[in-house]
Design a protein around this motif. Structure first.
Motif, PDB file in Angstrom:
ATOM      1  N   ALA A   1       5.505   0.709   7.336  1.00 44.84           N
ATOM      2  CA  ALA A   1       4.350  -0.094   6.910  1.00 44.84           C
ATOM      3  C   ALA A   1       3.067   0.739   7.044  1.00 44.84           C
ATOM      4  O   ALA A   1       2.197   0.700   6.171  1.00 44.84           O
ATOM      5  CB  ALA A   1       4.246  -1.363   7.745  1.00 44.84           C
ATOM      6  N   ARG A   2       2.989   1.520   8.140  1.00 40.27           N
ATOM      7  CA  ARG A   2       1.807   2.393   8.325  1.00 40.27           C
ATOM      8  C   ARG A   2       1.768   3.465   7.249  1.00 40.27           C
ATOM      9  O   ARG A   2       0.733   3.716   6.651  1.00 40.27           O
ATOM     10  CB  ARG A   2       1.873   3.086   9.683  1.00 40.27           C
ATOM     11  CG  ARG A   2       1.351   2.211  10.740  1.00 40.27           C
ATOM     12  CD  ARG A   2       1.120   2.947  12.054  1.00 40.27           C
ATOM     13  NE  ARG A   2       1.067   1.920  13.065  1.00 40.27           N
ATOM     14  CZ  ARG A   2       1.778   1.883  14.174  1.00 40.27           C
ATOM     15  NH1 ARG A   2       2.584   2.881  14.471  1.00 40.27           N
ATOM     16  NH2 ARG A   2       1.672   0.887  15.002  1.00 40.27           N
ATOM     17  N   ALA A   3       2.924   4.059   7.009  1.00 43.53           N
ATOM     18  CA  ALA A   3       2.980   5.141   6.021  1.00 43.53           C
ATOM     19  C   ALA A   3       2.644   4.591   4.633  1.00 43.53           C
ATOM     20  O   ALA A   3       1.892   5.220   3.871  1.00 43.53           O
ATOM     21  CB  ALA A   3       4.375   5.770   6.031  1.00 43.53           C
ATOM     22  N   LEU A   4       3.167   3.394   4.337  1.00 40.85           N
ATOM     23  CA  LEU A   4       2.889   2.800   3.017  1.00 40.85           C
ATOM     24  C   LEU A   4       1.393   2.555   2.853  1.00 40.85           C
ATOM     25  O   LEU A   4       0.801   2.881   1.813  1.00 40.85           O
ATOM     26  CB  LEU A   4       3.667   1.475   2.868  1.00 40.85           C
ATOM     27  CG  LEU A   4       3.345   0.656   1.616  1.00 40.85           C
ATOM     28  CD1 LEU A   4       3.779   1.400   0.348  1.00 40.85           C
ATOM     29  CD2 LEU A   4       4.028  -0.722   1.653  1.00 40.85           C
ATOM     30  N   SER A   5       0.788   2.015   3.899  1.00 39.40           N
ATOM     31  CA  SER A   5      -0.635   1.719   3.817  1.00 39.40           C
ATOM     32  C   SER A   5      -1.433   3.005   3.549  1.00 39.40           C
ATOM     33  O   SER A   5      -2.330   3.025   2.697  1.00 39.40           O
ATOM     34  CB  SER A   5      -1.067   1.066   5.124  1.00 39.40           C
ATOM     35  OG  SER A   5      -2.322   0.519   4.986  1.00 39.40           O
ATOM     36  N   ALA A   6      -1.058   4.063   4.270  1.00 40.05           N
ATOM     37  CA  ALA A   6      -1.780   5.335   4.074  1.00 40.05           C
ATOM     38  C   ALA A   6      -1.597   5.837   2.637  1.00 40.05           C
ATOM     39  O   ALA A   6      -2.559   6.282   1.994  1.00 40.05           O
ATOM     40  CB  ALA A   6      -1.272   6.377   5.071  1.00 40.05           C
TER      41      ALA A   6
ATOM     42  N   ALA B   1     -10.330 -11.079  -0.841  1.00 38.52           N
ATOM     43  CA  ALA B   1      -9.051 -10.780  -0.166  1.00 38.52           C
ATOM     44  C   ALA B   1      -8.848 -11.618   1.093  1.00 38.52           C
ATOM     45  O   ALA B   1      -7.895 -11.397   1.838  1.00 38.52           O
ATOM     46  CB  ALA B   1      -8.997  -9.297   0.195  1.00 38.52           C
ATOM     47  N   SER B   2      -9.720 -12.606   1.327  1.00 42.85           N
ATOM     48  CA  SER B   2      -9.683 -13.251   2.639  1.00 42.85           C
ATOM     49  C   SER B   2      -8.407 -14.057   2.885  1.00 42.85           C
ATOM     50  O   SER B   2      -8.077 -14.337   4.023  1.00 42.85           O
ATOM     51  CB  SER B   2     -10.927 -14.123   2.841  1.00 42.85           C
ATOM     52  OG  SER B   2     -10.937 -15.144   1.884  1.00 42.85           O
ATOM     53  N   MET B   3      -7.692 -14.426   1.839  1.00 46.47           N
ATOM     54  CA  MET B   3      -6.441 -15.171   2.057  1.00 46.47           C
ATOM     55  C   MET B   3      -5.204 -14.291   1.869  1.00 46.47           C
ATOM     56  O   MET B   3      -4.088 -14.806   1.712  1.00 46.47           O
ATOM     57  CB  MET B   3      -6.388 -16.382   1.144  1.00 46.47           C
ATOM     58  CG  MET B   3      -7.435 -17.399   1.578  1.00 46.47           C
ATOM     59  SD  MET B   3      -7.297 -18.931   0.724  1.00 46.47           S
ATOM     60  CE  MET B   3      -5.731 -19.512   1.270  1.00 46.47           C
ATOM     61  N   PHE B   4      -5.415 -12.995   1.886  1.00 44.65           N
ATOM     62  CA  PHE B   4      -4.290 -12.059   1.772  1.00 44.65           C
ATOM     63  C   PHE B   4      -3.953 -11.523   3.166  1.00 44.65           C
ATOM     64  O   PHE B   4      -4.736 -11.686   4.106  1.00 44.65           O
ATOM     65  CB  PHE B   4      -4.659 -10.940   0.799  1.00 44.65           C
ATOM     66  CG  PHE B   4      -4.655 -11.406  -0.639  1.00 44.65           C
ATOM     67  CD1 PHE B   4      -3.619 -11.046  -1.489  1.00 44.65           C
ATOM     68  CD2 PHE B   4      -5.648 -12.240  -1.123  1.00 44.65           C
ATOM     69  CE1 PHE B   4      -3.589 -11.495  -2.795  1.00 44.65           C
ATOM     70  CE2 PHE B   4      -5.631 -12.705  -2.436  1.00 44.65           C
ATOM     71  CZ  PHE B   4      -4.595 -12.334  -3.278  1.00 44.65           C
ATOM     72  N   ALA B   5      -2.773 -10.892   3.272  1.00 47.85           N
ATOM     73  CA  ALA B   5      -2.349 -10.397   4.589  1.00 47.85           C
ATOM     74  C   ALA B   5      -3.139  -9.136   4.949  1.00 47.85           C
ATOM     75  O   ALA B   5      -3.541  -8.375   4.068  1.00 47.85           O
ATOM     76  CB  ALA B   5      -0.865 -10.094   4.571  1.00 47.85           C
ATOM     77  N   ARG B   6      -3.337  -8.947   6.240  1.00 47.94           N
ATOM     78  CA  ARG B   6      -4.100  -7.789   6.710  1.00 47.94           C
ATOM     79  C   ARG B   6      -3.137  -6.818   7.376  1.00 47.94           C
ATOM     80  O   ARG B   6      -2.138  -7.228   7.968  1.00 47.94           O
ATOM     81  CB  ARG B   6      -5.134  -8.290   7.708  1.00 47.94           C
ATOM     82  CG  ARG B   6      -6.458  -7.604   7.652  1.00 47.94           C
ATOM     83  CD  ARG B   6      -7.491  -8.352   8.436  1.00 47.94           C
ATOM     84  NE  ARG B   6      -7.120  -8.604   9.825  1.00 47.94           N
ATOM     85  CZ  ARG B   6      -7.855  -9.336  10.663  1.00 47.94           C
ATOM     86  NH1 ARG B   6      -8.989  -9.883  10.256  1.00 47.94           N
ATOM     87  NH2 ARG B   6      -7.470  -9.519  11.909  1.00 47.94           N
ATOM     88  N   GLN B   7      -3.448  -5.541   7.308  1.00 50.41           N
ATOM     89  CA  GLN B   7      -2.533  -4.514   7.823  1.00 50.41           C
ATOM     90  C   GLN B   7      -2.213  -4.694   9.308  1.00 50.41           C
ATOM     91  O   GLN B   7      -1.073  -4.539   9.717  1.00 50.41           O
ATOM     92  CB  GLN B   7      -3.122  -3.117   7.542  1.00 50.41           C
ATOM     93  CG  GLN B   7      -2.243  -1.971   7.968  1.00 50.41           C
ATOM     94  CD  GLN B   7      -0.932  -1.862   7.181  1.00 50.41           C
ATOM     95  OE1 GLN B   7      -0.782  -2.435   6.103  1.00 50.41           O
ATOM     96  NE2 GLN B   7       0.034  -1.139   7.731  1.00 50.41           N
ATOM     97  N   ASP B   8      -3.221  -5.054  10.127  1.00 47.84           N
ATOM     98  CA  ASP B   8      -2.922  -5.197  11.562  1.00 47.84           C
ATOM     99  C   ASP B   8      -1.937  -6.349  11.803  1.00 47.84           C
ATOM    100  O   ASP B   8      -1.040  -6.259  12.645  1.00 47.84           O
ATOM    101  CB  ASP B   8      -4.204  -5.352  12.407  1.00 47.84           C
ATOM    102  CG  ASP B   8      -5.096  -6.504  11.970  1.00 47.84           C
ATOM    103  OD1 ASP B   8      -4.900  -7.035  10.860  1.00 47.84           O
ATOM    104  OD2 ASP B   8      -6.007  -6.881  12.732  1.00 47.84           O
ATOM    105  N   THR B   9      -2.059  -7.416  11.012  1.00 50.18           N
ATOM    106  CA  THR B   9      -1.132  -8.549  11.142  1.00 50.18           C
ATOM    107  C   THR B   9       0.271  -8.116  10.725  1.00 50.18           C
ATOM    108  O   THR B   9       1.269  -8.437  11.381  1.00 50.18           O
ATOM    109  CB  THR B   9      -1.584  -9.719  10.233  1.00 50.18           C
ATOM    110  OG1 THR B   9      -2.998  -9.765  10.179  1.00 50.18           O
ATOM    111  CG2 THR B   9      -1.006 -11.023  10.692  1.00 50.18           C
TER     112      THR B   9
END
Ligand code: NDP
Ligand SMILES: O=C1O[C@H](COP(=O)(O)O)[C@@H](O)[C@H](O)[C@H]1O
Length: 457
Positions: free
Chosen positions: A150-155, A405-413
């Motif tokens: 998930a971290r790698a994808l985000s990057a 984007a406020s109703m979308f998922a956040r990376q830390d979550t």
């Protein structure tokens, strides 16, 4: 000058227009957005097959008819805006066809409903084709397959789309019924004072689906039910049920509260999960004949917080089960003794939040049975609300078009949720067979609430 973060999108680039999600949710949402005038832009569908736009129109029409959302006038309007581009995912230059089809757009919304292993590549190829500059990317869950990926994808996605133009879609966050859980808690003082380990015995969530994986093998067999719906949708539901209520207003406060709750959920171990696979799954076209992918899971979570210490949280979900029904149940502790002339202690109070396919909240109570004796009877108070508002996909795609984007998922979550389930996935526990139309494998009773699961009525 308007930036991509603030501008309205001016083209909708749609990857996965022939998929299962598109059939069930995306086409109905696009038609609804057309009706309200919010999708007033070219819709460029993209796929790997050499077909024409007429096939896509036919596919969209069938999906709308099947979901009973067809509207001839709106469909005619939407149809005019449709085009189709065939791409080869192994050849980035084929994305130039998309650039041509969306040539007038300054702020394309690239919506990717493909198997997750394609997300990185599609984002990079969109950037090469000039579709990231000023544009947005919406990717469907699951985001990665564990914390590290998930971290790698985000990057990787950030290399093409900065955070303010990246939208991680988890449609449970856009469901009225899910938002209502936290609203109901916050607005009804009656419950909040007993919403803790002193009074609550257990919390259980069931997401049962009577249908199978149909023709989604390419997606599903590499994912399985824990990654498909537990790591995202069901942990979001759990968070709304059990998080501390935010004191600040707005969606950022809700996102913070959900994430904070997840930090208190203990990481699962092998003993906290029972996995199952429906008989016949390996015969589905596209599924490996030695597949150990789970189509069912029963899980027990523990929450290390003053409010929830010692309260078990049970989650059960699967394909090809007895019914289609998603429900969360909060069970209070029982009165520990018979009441008045009764011979046994009354059943526990419980609140049921029905999330799908219908929408209600019901409270199990005990009343006096009619007659001379002071004996009890159980009775449920039910609050039914027809789901008349916007459906989740219309709401979330509308927000993405507007750049909210406020109703979308956040990376830390997302990363917290992976931390919780990773241990259960890595353990490669046995996958027990179960029959289609059942409630999962017998072995799942090992991880059931005291007194057993509540099966849908
Ligand atoms: N289905 C659902 O109810 C929901 C799904 N989602 C999410 O949506 C995403 C897509 O899921 P879903 O629609 O069910 O999946 P599908 O298996 O139906 O596939 C979606 C699309 O991906 C294309 N595709 C599949 N494999 C490949 C491949 N190897 N190369 C290129 N294209 C491919 C398919 O094209 P083709 O027609 O050519 O096969 C199809 O258009 C997933 O991330 C899922 O988690 C989210 C919420 C609900
Ligand atoms: O994300 C997904 O959700 C659907 C269920 O969505 P719902 O709104 O009908 O509850 C599930 O069937 C699918 O496997 C999964 O990918």
């Amino acid at each position: 000058m308007a930036t991509s973060a603030t501008s309205r999108s001016d083209a909708f680039v749609f990857f996965g227009a022939t998929g299962d999600l598109a059939k069930k949710q995306t086409w109905p949402a696009l038609l609804a957005l057309t009706k309200t005038g919010r999708l007033d832009m070219p819709i460029v569908t993209v796929g790997r097959h050499d077909i024409g736009v007429d096939e896509i129109r036919a596919e969209a029409k069938k999906s709308l008819e099947d979901t009973k959302s067809f509207d001839a006038a709106a469909f005619a309007q939407m149809s005019k805006r449709l085009s189709y581009v065939a791409v080869n995912y192994d050849d980035a230059t084929t994305f130039d066809g998309i650039t041509k089809a969306a040539s007038a757009a300054q702020h394309p919304l690239n919506y990717v409903a493909l198997p997750p292993q394609l997300f990185e590549k599609v984002a990079a190829d969109l950037a090469k084709a000039g579709l990231a500059k000023g544009g947005r990317l919406v990717v469907e869950k699951p985001f990665g397959h564990d914390v590290a990926s998930a971290r790698a994808l985000s990057a990787k996605l950030h290399a093409a789309f900065p955070e303010d133009s990246l939208f991680r879609m988890d449609h449970y966050l856009g469901k009225e019924q899910v938002e209502n859980i936290v609203f109901f808690r916050a607005a009804n003082r009656l419950f909040e004072s007993t919403w803790n380990h002193e009074h609550i015995a257990a919390i259980e969530i069931t997401m049962a689906e009577s249908f199978g994986i149909e023709d989604r093998a390419e997606f599903y067999d590499s994912v399985g039910t824990i990654r498909d719906v537990v790591q995202n949708h069901l942990l979001e539901v759990m968070a709304y049920l059990a998080m501390e209520l935010p004191t600040a207003r707005g969606h950022t406060a809700l996102r913070d509260a959900r994430t904070k709750f997840l930090t208190h959920v203990k990481a699962l171990g092998p003993d906290d999960v029972v996995r199952g696979q429906v008989r016949g799954y390996r015969d589905v076209r596209g599924v490996a004949n030695d597949s150990t992918t789970e189509t069912f899971a029963s899980l027990r979570f523990a929450v290390d917080s003053p409010r929830w210490r010692g309260v078990p949280f049970y989650v059960r979900t699967g394909k090809s089960l007895a019914v289609t029904m998603t429900e969360a149940m909060v069970r209070w502790k029982r009165v520990g003794h018979p009441v008045l002339e009764d011979n046994a202690a009354p059943p526990a109070n419980a609140l049921r939040f029905r999330i799908g396919p219908d929408n209600f909240i019901a409270l199990a109570t005990n009343v006096k049975a009619p007659g001379e004796a002071m004996r009890g009877d159980s009775s449920e108070l039910s609050l039914c609300r027809p789901a008349t508002g916007m459906k989740a996909y219309e709401r979330l795609l509308g927000d993405a078009i507007d750049g909210d984007a406020s109703m979308f998922a956040r990376q830390d979550t997302v990363e917290e949720a992976w931390r919780i389930v990773d241990g259960a996935l890595a353990a490669k526990t046995p996958v027990y067979p179960y029959d289609k139309g059942s409630w999962g494998p017998q072995e799942a009773s090992r991880l059931a609430p005291k007194g057993g699961w509540t099966n849908a009525r």
